[in-house]
Write an enzyme that holds these catalytic residues in place. Sequence first.
Site, mmCIF file in Angstrom:
data_model
loop_
_atom_site.group_PDB
_atom_site.id
_atom_site.type_symbol
_atom_site.label_atom_id
_atom_site.label_comp_id
_atom_site.label_asym_id
_atom_site.label_seq_id
_atom_site.Cartn_x
_atom_site.Cartn_y
_atom_site.Cartn_z
ATOM 1 C CD1 TRP A 140 31.518 33.024 51.033
ATOM 2 C CD2 TRP A 140 32.687 34.641 52.030
ATOM 3 N NE1 TRP A 140 31.545 32.747 52.387
ATOM 4 C CE2 TRP A 140 32.265 33.725 53.021
ATOM 5 C CE3 TRP A 140 33.446 35.742 52.424
ATOM 6 C CZ2 TRP A 140 32.572 33.867 54.369
ATOM 7 C CZ3 TRP A 140 33.745 35.902 53.770
ATOM 8 C CH2 TRP A 140 33.310 34.964 54.728
ATOM 9 C CG HIS A 141 34.365 39.318 51.498
ATOM 10 N ND1 HIS A 141 35.135 38.464 50.748
ATOM 11 C CD2 HIS A 141 34.997 39.447 52.681
ATOM 12 C CE1 HIS A 141 36.195 38.112 51.449
ATOM 13 N NE2 HIS A 141 36.149 38.678 52.628
ATOM 14 N N GLY A 142 29.980 39.841 50.001
ATOM 15 C CA GLY A 142 28.722 40.588 50.031
ATOM 16 C C GLY A 142 28.174 40.867 48.662
#
Lengths: 481, 326
Positions: free
Chosen positions: A325-327
Amino acid sequence: MLFNSIEFLFFLPIVFIVYWTINKYYKIQNLFIIVVSYVFYGWWDWRFFLLIAFTSFCSYLSGILIENFEGQRKKQKLISAANIIINLIILCIFKYFNFFADNLIILFEVFGITLDFFTINVLLPVGISFYTFQALSYTIDVYSKKLKATHDILSFFAYISFFPQLVAGPIERAVNLLPQFYKKRIFKYDSAVDGLRQILWGLFKKMVVADNCAIAVNAIFSNYTELGGINLIAGSVLFAFQIYCDFSGYSDIAIGTAKLFGIQLMQNFNFPYFSRDIAEFWRRWHISLSTWFRDYVYIPLGGSRAGKWKGFRNTIAIFVISGFWHGANWTFIIWGAYNALLFLPLLLLGKNRKYTDTVAEGKILPSVKEIFQIILTFVLVLIGWIIFRAENIGQAVDYIYNIFSNPLITPGLYSYLWICVPAILLLIFVEWFQRNKKHGLEIDSVKFLKYRFIRFAIYYILILCILLFMGKSQVFIYFQF
Amino acid sequence: MKRFITNLAIVLIFPFVGLCCFLLFVQLYPGYVDSYYGRFCSPKQNSLILGTSLAAQGIEPDIINEKLGHLYHLPIFNYSFSIDKSPYGETYLESIKKKLNTDVTNGLFIIDVEPDAIATIENMGDLHGKDTRENQTCITIKNVNSKYFNINFQYLKSSVFFDRIVLIKRISKNIFADDELHSIYIKDNGRLIVDSNSKIDSLQVKEDNIQRNNMINEWYKDSYLSKYRDSCLCATIEYLKQHGTVILISMPTSKELVELQQNYFPDFDKRIQEISTKYKVPYFSFKNSFDKYQTRDGSHLYKDSGDQFTSDLCDSILIYTSTLKI
C-alpha cells in the site's frame, strides 16, 4: 496546500470563521466543507477533482444500491464488489501500473522474451490511497450492515473530502465520521483549545524535528558507501524520527484542525517508539491503516480463528499488502514481510496481545526490563526503516552491511546533530510524560500547568523554536503514498 | 466561541506584535549584513568574475574596466563568494544566469578555478560529489538584482539555520564595525575588501597563516575532486561562452597552500588544462607567482597585492587577445 505553509495560515482562519458563522444550517456547512476541501485539494492539482468526485459518487451510489437490493444478498455482493474493484483499479492504474509493467518485463526477460510494454507517465494524485480506502470502508460497512446507507449526498461527499484528513489520513471509518456530518456541530471551547495545542505540537514535530532530520538523512543515505558505521546508524535513527514526526505531526495537525470544526477524528499514533514488542508497535503505529487492514482484510480472511497456519497466512498477507500500500517498490513489500516475520513468533506463542496497557503506567521512569524491551523493539523497527527508506533492496542490504564493514568513525560534518539531537530529546521527554494522553500537548490535566502564564510560556517557546529552528521545508513523506 | 477568539487573540498578540516589529526592522534595515549580501544589490551585469573568496578579494573590477574596457562589454562585476557558498554547481550556475544580462555577446568572464571550488570537502555528498552546499546557501536567493527593493526577507529565508542566527545577531550588532585587525566591506563593483591593519610580516599574520594551513590540511585530507562539480564547471563555461570571452585563471596564493594543493590534488592542473583545451578557453595559472604577491592569511591576497595581480592579469589577457588577432 501544505499545513505548514503561508497559504494555510490564511486559509484556516477564514474557513473557521465562515464555518461557524453558518453553523445554524448544517447542510450548508457540509456544502461549505465540500467546497473548501476541494479548494484545498485542488491547490495541489485541480486535474484530480474529477477523480475524487468519481470515487465519492461511486461509493455513494453503491451504498444506495445495496440498500435498494435489501434481501438480495448476491446482488448486494455484486454491487459491493463492483465498487471495490472500480476503486482499486483506479488506485492501481495511478499507483502500480508501472511497477507491474516493469516487473513483467524483467520476468519475461529471464525467459529470454522481450516485452514491448509501455509505461504511463502519470502523476500520483495526492491522497488517493487514503480517500480510496475511506470510500471502500463505507461500502463494506453498508454491505456488512454495520452502517445504514446514506441518502445525504452532501454529508457523504463531506465525509470523503473533509480537508484535514483528505491527503494523508487518518483513514476514517464511515461509522465514526459520517454520522458527525448528519447533525449540527456544536462549538466546544475545550475541544477547540485542545485542537490548537495539537496543531502546535504537530507543527513542532514536522517543522523542527522531521524537516531537520530529513536534511541529514538525505545526505547520509546518498553517501552511505563512504560514511562510517556511526554515521549510518545515526542516519537510520534520524530517519526513524523523521518518518514518525513527519507522519504523526501531520496527523496531529489534521486531528487538531478537525477539532476546531467540531469533528472528532481517530487517533493515528499512540507513541509507538515506547512499545515493548513489535505487536504493541503495530497497535500504536498508523492505527487507522493497521485497523483498516485488520477489519477489512484480516478478519474476512478468517483472522486467527481460521486455524494456526491460516492465521499465519493471513498475518503475512496483511503485512505484505500493507507494505505494498505504501508504494510500488519491492522495498515496501520486503519491509512488510520483514515486519510479518517479527510478528509471527509472538503470534505463535500467543503473546501478541501481551502489552495492551501504557508502558510504566503510573510511574515516572520505566523499569530496566522495559527499557531493554523498548530499545530492542526500536532496533528491530530501525532495521525495517532502513529497508523502507532505501531506493531498492540492494541499497538496503548495502547500507546494513556497511554499518558493520565500514570504519566505525569517519570524518564528516556532524553539524546536523546540533539541532536534531536536542529536538529529538525534547520530543522524547514530552511524549514520555504524555504517553497516556492523546497527544504531546494535551495538558489540561497536568497540575503544574494550570497557571495560564506557564501554558503561554510553553506556547511561545514552541512557536519560537519553530520559527528559529525549522528545517528547510520538506514534503510530507506520506503524501507520496 | 467569543471566549475562544478572545483568548486566542491574547495568546497571539505578543508573538504577532513581536513578529511585526521584527519584519519592520528587517524591512527597514539597510542591508550589508554579511560579506555576500552586497552582490545581490546591484542590477544585471554584462561581465562577471566568478569563483571563491580568493577571487572575491583578489580581483579588482575597476582595474579591469580601465585596462580592458575597449575590448569587452564592461563594466565587470565581481560575483565570487566563498568555498561554501559558490563552489561550481547547479545552484551557482542558476544564480549566474540570473545575474547576467543575457543580451550581452561580448562580455568578459573570468573564472577562478581552485581545487576547493570543484572538490567535495565535507563527507556529506552523494556518490557523484553533489553535496549539501547546493541547497544551503544564500546563492539560492531568488532575486539577485535588487537594486531597487529590499531582499532582506529572501536573504533570511534562504540562509540555513546557523547563518540565520548569525545574521540576526549581525543585524543587531552591525557587523562592519571595525575590530582590532580587520575592516570588511563590499565595493559597488562586488569586490570584497578586507583591510588588514596588521603588517604583512607581523607575527600575528604568520601565526594566522600557519593555523589556516593546518585547517586546510585537515579539510583536504577528506576531500576529493567531484565529478558533479567538474561537470558543472564545464556547463558554466559552455553557458558563458555564448555571451562572450571566458578566461580560466588560477589565483596566486602562498607557497604552503600551493604545495598542499599539489599534494592532495596532483591531477587538478592537468584536468583544468584538459577543460581549457576542450572548450578552447585560455587558462592562466598564477600559482607559482607566490613570491610576487602577498597573502594576509596564507590564502587571500592583500588588497594592494590584489590590485597588482589584477593589473598583471589584464596584461596577460591583452597579450592573449593580441595573439589571437595575429
